[in-house]
Design a protein around this motif. Sequence first.
Motif, PDB file in Angstrom:
ATOM      1  N   VAL A  62       0.977  -1.153  -0.067  1.00 34.49           N
ATOM      2  CA  VAL A  62       0.083  -0.074   0.175  1.00 34.49           C
ATOM      3  C   VAL A  62       1.028   1.153   0.123  1.00 34.49           C
ATOM      4  O   VAL A  62       0.539   2.080  -0.872  1.00 34.49           O
ATOM      5  N   SER A  63       1.807   1.284   0.808  1.00 31.18           N
ATOM      6  CA  SER A  63       2.903   2.278   0.977  1.00 31.18           C
ATOM      7  C   SER A  63       3.583   2.798  -0.536  1.00 31.18           C
ATOM      8  O   SER A  63       3.546   3.678  -0.724  1.00 31.18           O
ATOM      9  N   GLU A  64       4.073   1.348  -0.981  1.00 33.11           N
ATOM     10  CA  GLU A  64       4.624   1.850  -2.411  1.00 33.11           C
ATOM     11  C   GLU A  64       3.639   2.246  -3.530  1.00 33.11           C
ATOM     12  O   GLU A  64       3.616   3.102  -4.301  1.00 33.11           O
ATOM     13  N   LYS A  65       2.478   1.554  -3.266  1.00 31.42           N
ATOM     14  CA  LYS A  65       1.288   2.117  -4.546  1.00 31.42           C
ATOM     15  C   LYS A  65       0.943   3.401  -4.432  1.00 31.42           C
ATOM     16  O   LYS A  65       0.612   4.359  -5.205  1.00 31.42           O
ATOM     17  N   LEU A  66       0.696   3.924  -2.977  1.00 34.06           N
ATOM     18  CA  LEU A  66      -0.018   5.221  -2.832  1.00 34.06           C
ATOM     19  C   LEU A  66       1.252   6.413  -2.527  1.00 34.06           C
ATOM     20  O   LEU A  66       0.906   7.477  -2.541  1.00 34.06           O
ATOM     21  N   ASN A  67       2.493   5.980  -2.667  1.00 34.59           N
ATOM     22  CA  ASN A  67       3.492   6.661  -2.278  1.00 34.59           C
ATOM     23  C   ASN A  67       3.402   7.459  -1.084  1.00 34.59           C
ATOM     24  O   ASN A  67       3.785   8.878  -1.058  1.00 34.59           O
ATOM     25  N   VAL A  68       2.917   7.010  -0.063  1.00 33.86           N
ATOM     26  CA  VAL A  68       2.775   7.362   1.247  1.00 33.86           C
ATOM     27  C   VAL A  68       3.755   6.505   2.184  1.00 33.86           C
ATOM     28  O   VAL A  68       3.663   5.306   2.175  1.00 33.86           O
ATOM     29  N   SER A  69       4.653   7.169   2.943  1.00 35.71           N
ATOM     30  CA  SER A  69       5.550   5.967   4.081  1.00 35.71           C
ATOM     31  C   SER A  69       4.536   5.394   4.991  1.00 35.71           C
ATOM     32  O   SER A  69       3.584   6.025   5.167  1.00 35.71           O
ATOM     33  N   ILE A  70       5.128   4.306   5.602  1.00 37.75           N
ATOM     34  CA  ILE A  70       4.259   3.470   6.395  1.00 37.75           C
ATOM     35  C   ILE A  70       3.816   4.458   7.625  1.00 37.75           C
ATOM     36  O   ILE A  70       2.666   4.459   7.777  1.00 37.75           O
ATOM     37  N   GLN A  71       4.897   5.268   8.154  1.00 40.11           N
ATOM     38  CA  GLN A  71       4.434   5.943   9.251  1.00 40.11           C
ATOM     39  C   GLN A  71       3.325   7.011   8.925  1.00 40.11           C
ATOM     40  O   GLN A  71       2.702   7.126   9.598  1.00 40.11           O
ATOM     41  N   GLU A  72       3.527   7.662   7.766  1.00 37.55           N
ATOM     42  CA  GLU A  72       2.593   8.625   7.479  1.00 37.55           C
ATOM     43  C   GLU A  72       1.017   7.898   7.105  1.00 37.55           C
ATOM     44  O   GLU A  72       0.091   8.464   7.878  1.00 37.55           O
ATOM     45  N   ILE A  73       1.243   6.641   6.661  1.00 34.70           N
ATOM     46  CA  ILE A  73      -0.171   5.986   6.685  1.00 34.70           C
ATOM     47  C   ILE A  73      -0.698   5.814   7.929  1.00 34.70           C
ATOM     48  O   ILE A  73      -1.889   6.034   8.186  1.00 34.70           O
ATOM     49  N   ILE A  74       0.143   5.367   8.888  1.00 34.96           N
ATOM     50  CA  ILE A  74      -0.698   5.210  10.223  1.00 34.96           C
ATOM     51  C   ILE A  74      -1.007   6.601  10.903  1.00 34.96           C
ATOM     52  O   ILE A  74      -2.044   6.461  11.450  1.00 34.96           O
ATOM     53  N   ASP A  75      -0.197   7.376  10.538  1.00 29.02           N
ATOM     54  CA  ASP A  75      -0.650   8.816  11.277  1.00 29.02           C
ATOM     55  C   ASP A  75      -1.689   9.297  10.853  1.00 29.02           C
ATOM     56  O   ASP A  75      -2.828   9.778  11.402  1.00 29.02           O
ATOM     57  N   ILE A  76      -1.972   9.098   9.385  1.00 31.13           N
ATOM     58  CA  ILE A  76      -3.477   9.719   9.004  1.00 31.13           C
ATOM     59  C   ILE A  76      -4.494   8.615   9.192  1.00 31.13           C
ATOM     60  O   ILE A  76      -5.493   9.082   9.748  1.00 31.13           O
ATOM     61  N   HIS A  77      -4.060   7.352   9.081  1.00 35.50           N
ATOM     62  CA  HIS A  77      -5.176   6.435   9.468  1.00 35.50           C
ATOM     63  C   HIS A  77      -5.863   6.680  11.041  1.00 35.50           C
ATOM     64  O   HIS A  77      -6.819   6.420  11.196  1.00 35.50           O
ATOM     65  N   THR A  78      -4.925   7.207  11.754  1.00 36.00           N
ATOM     66  CA  THR A  78      -5.402   7.277  13.134  1.00 36.00           C
ATOM     67  C   THR A  78      -5.454   8.779  13.543  1.00 36.00           C
ATOM     68  O   THR A  78      -5.741   9.176  14.762  1.00 36.00           O
ATOM     69  N   ALA A  79      -5.445   9.703  12.610  1.00 33.97           N
ATOM     70  CA  ALA A  79      -5.681  11.153  12.821  1.00 33.97           C
ATOM     71  C   ALA A  79      -6.902  11.432  13.428  1.00 33.97           C
ATOM     72  O   ALA A  79      -7.040  12.474  14.151  1.00 33.97           O
ATOM     73  N   GLN A  80      -8.065  11.107  13.062  1.00 33.05           N
ATOM     74  CA  GLN A  80      -9.277  11.628  13.400  1.00 33.05           C
ATOM     75  C   GLN A  80     -10.341  10.383  13.438  1.00 33.05           C
ATOM     76  O   GLN A  80      -9.858   9.316  12.772  1.00 33.05           O
ATOM     77  N   PRO A  81     -11.525  10.585  14.337  1.00 29.06           N
ATOM     78  CA  PRO A  81     -12.309   9.398  14.293  1.00 29.06           C
ATOM     79  C   PRO A  81     -13.248   9.267  13.051  1.00 29.06           C
ATOM     80  O   PRO A  81     -13.295  10.106  12.466  1.00 29.06           O
ATOM     81  N   TYR A  82     -13.716   7.997  13.153  1.00 27.49           N
ATOM     82  CA  TYR A  82     -14.423   7.744  11.813  1.00 27.49           C
ATOM     83  C   TYR A  82     -15.867   7.494  12.236  1.00 27.49           C
ATOM     84  O   TYR A  82     -16.145   6.791  13.373  1.00 27.49           O
ATOM     85  N   LEU A  83     -16.893   7.948  11.322  1.00 26.22           N
ATOM     86  CA  LEU A  83     -18.375   7.752  11.690  1.00 26.22           C
ATOM     87  C   LEU A  83     -18.801   6.464  11.117  1.00 26.22           C
ATOM     88  O   LEU A  83     -18.568   6.012  10.114  1.00 26.22           O
ATOM     89  N   VAL A  84     -19.504   5.970  12.187  1.00 27.91           N
ATOM     90  CA  VAL A  84     -20.134   4.422  12.060  1.00 27.91           C
ATOM     91  C   VAL A  84     -21.243   4.720  11.389  1.00 27.91           C
ATOM     92  O   VAL A  84     -22.258   5.035  11.951  1.00 27.91           O
ATOM     93  N   TYR A  85     -21.254   4.732   9.804  1.00 32.40           N
ATOM     94  CA  TYR A  85     -22.414   4.874   9.153  1.00 32.40           C
ATOM     95  C   TYR A  85     -23.589   3.926   9.304  1.00 32.40           C
ATOM     96  O   TYR A  85     -24.726   4.072   9.336  1.00 32.40           O
TER      97      TYR A  85
END
Lengths: 286, 224
Positions: free
Chosen positions: B107-130
């Motif tokens: 995923v990191s290679e395909k999106l060109n986002v570092s692994i740490q950045e992916i973790i930071d982005i993924h945990t940056a804000q809460p998600y709404l349970v639709y």
Amino acid sequence: MNIEIISSGLSATLQDDGRMAFLDKGIPACGFMDANAAHLANGLLNNAPNTVLIEMMLLGIKFRTNDAIAIAITGANMHPKVNGKEVAMNKVLQIPKDGIVSLSGASTGMYGYIAFAGEIEVAPVFGSKSTYVPAAIGGVNGKALEKGMVLSISNPKPINVHAKVKTNTYLNSIEVACLKGPEWELFSLESQTQFLNSTYTVSKNSNRIGIRLEGTLISMPVVDEIISSGIVKGTVQITKAGNPIVMMADAPTTGGYLRMVNLTEKAINQLAQLPIGGTVTFKIRT
Amino acid sequence: MQYDVITYGEKALLLRFKNEISLEVHHQVKSCYHYLKNNHIKGVVSLIPAYNSLTVLFDPDKIEGKTLKVFLENTPFQVSDEVVQAQKTVEIPVCYEEAFALDLQEVSEKLNVSIQEIIDIHTAQPYLVYMLGFAPGFMYLGGLDQRLHMPRKATPRLRIPAGAVGLADQQTGVYPLETPGGWQIIGQTPLELFSKEQPALVAMGDLVQFVPITEKEFYKIKKS
């Protein structure tokens, strides 16, 4: 008293009317595939319709009783025998102590039911005793019946009436009634006509989740999926490829395929008993 | 509030809202769902709230479909602050370390986002349970950052462990049970999202906050 499973059939599970209270948590309803046949079995024994019983798919089970008990067998004809002697379906059967009840492959229908005059002792999970194998809940530890399992039956009650009901006939070719589904209008008139004029065959990839149908592929509209929405038993979804799937007892609570029609309750029970290779046509009831 | 009440078989009615996934529609569905859940309408046996629909299952022996339809069409459902704010934030610990993050490198290679950045982005804000659906306890979460939009795997895995956290197009989510699946797996939670004791950790309308944990912490939580 108890019964011991000697042979388990193909897929025999404990079922009741199902688990309705947690659909909003994604937990499927489960429950009887053919509620009519199941209720009949319970009714013969004066059990409440919702009483948990054994549902067998295609191939019957064999079990031993350690005490006398009244039972009733309905649904698919699996040629029941008691101590090696053929017995009738759709009536109260008195099984003696150390009796052996054996059923074989279904000659008509798909799902057979065995009810007991008493309560099979298993704990309800989320308000139902229905087995849901994928999440390992309900029934006996969430499993299908296995050889060697022992089921306790509490409060066995004597049934003195010789109740008998009319035998169901299950055909290999049926027409079932349905109502227009939520996305019926999204299909072109040609697609609708195509669906109603086609004869579909039950695929071998059918199970408690859904009955897959083979036949004419429906021409799909440009928008061939919906935003995920609730699914109820008897919903006929059309996959993107144009194949109908009838959602049944263990169906997921939501889905994104177009919902073309909904079977009537009677039709759900009829279709549940249609064997693999059996054919069905649909008729809109207005 | 705009919605249609349509026949959905002999034992259900479907409330169909505007054809979109939006916060506005979510609040409308949630309002109707809460109203019907809290007011115990005679004969209503179950509810399935979704993105832009609410399935109302009923017992025809207790209430006629026609009667229920008229009732649903005429009930003045309203979106209130109370309903909008009725949500808890549930923290879900996720271990993003290699042993659990089956596809994170890819995923990191395909999106060109570092692994740490992916973790930071993924945990940056809460998600709404639709909504919940598809499988017991499965949450449809909204609000995934665009930078993490990643197509599903070309060939689904035959076995994804329970608790696996994944990405699929505009969605992120957690597999509550071991199942086959095509999501890109970037981590795993030690929590049980579904168990015999508890049908789901969250309800429709709640918020989910992923919290990164180490492998050591993962096993510690798993044991407890």
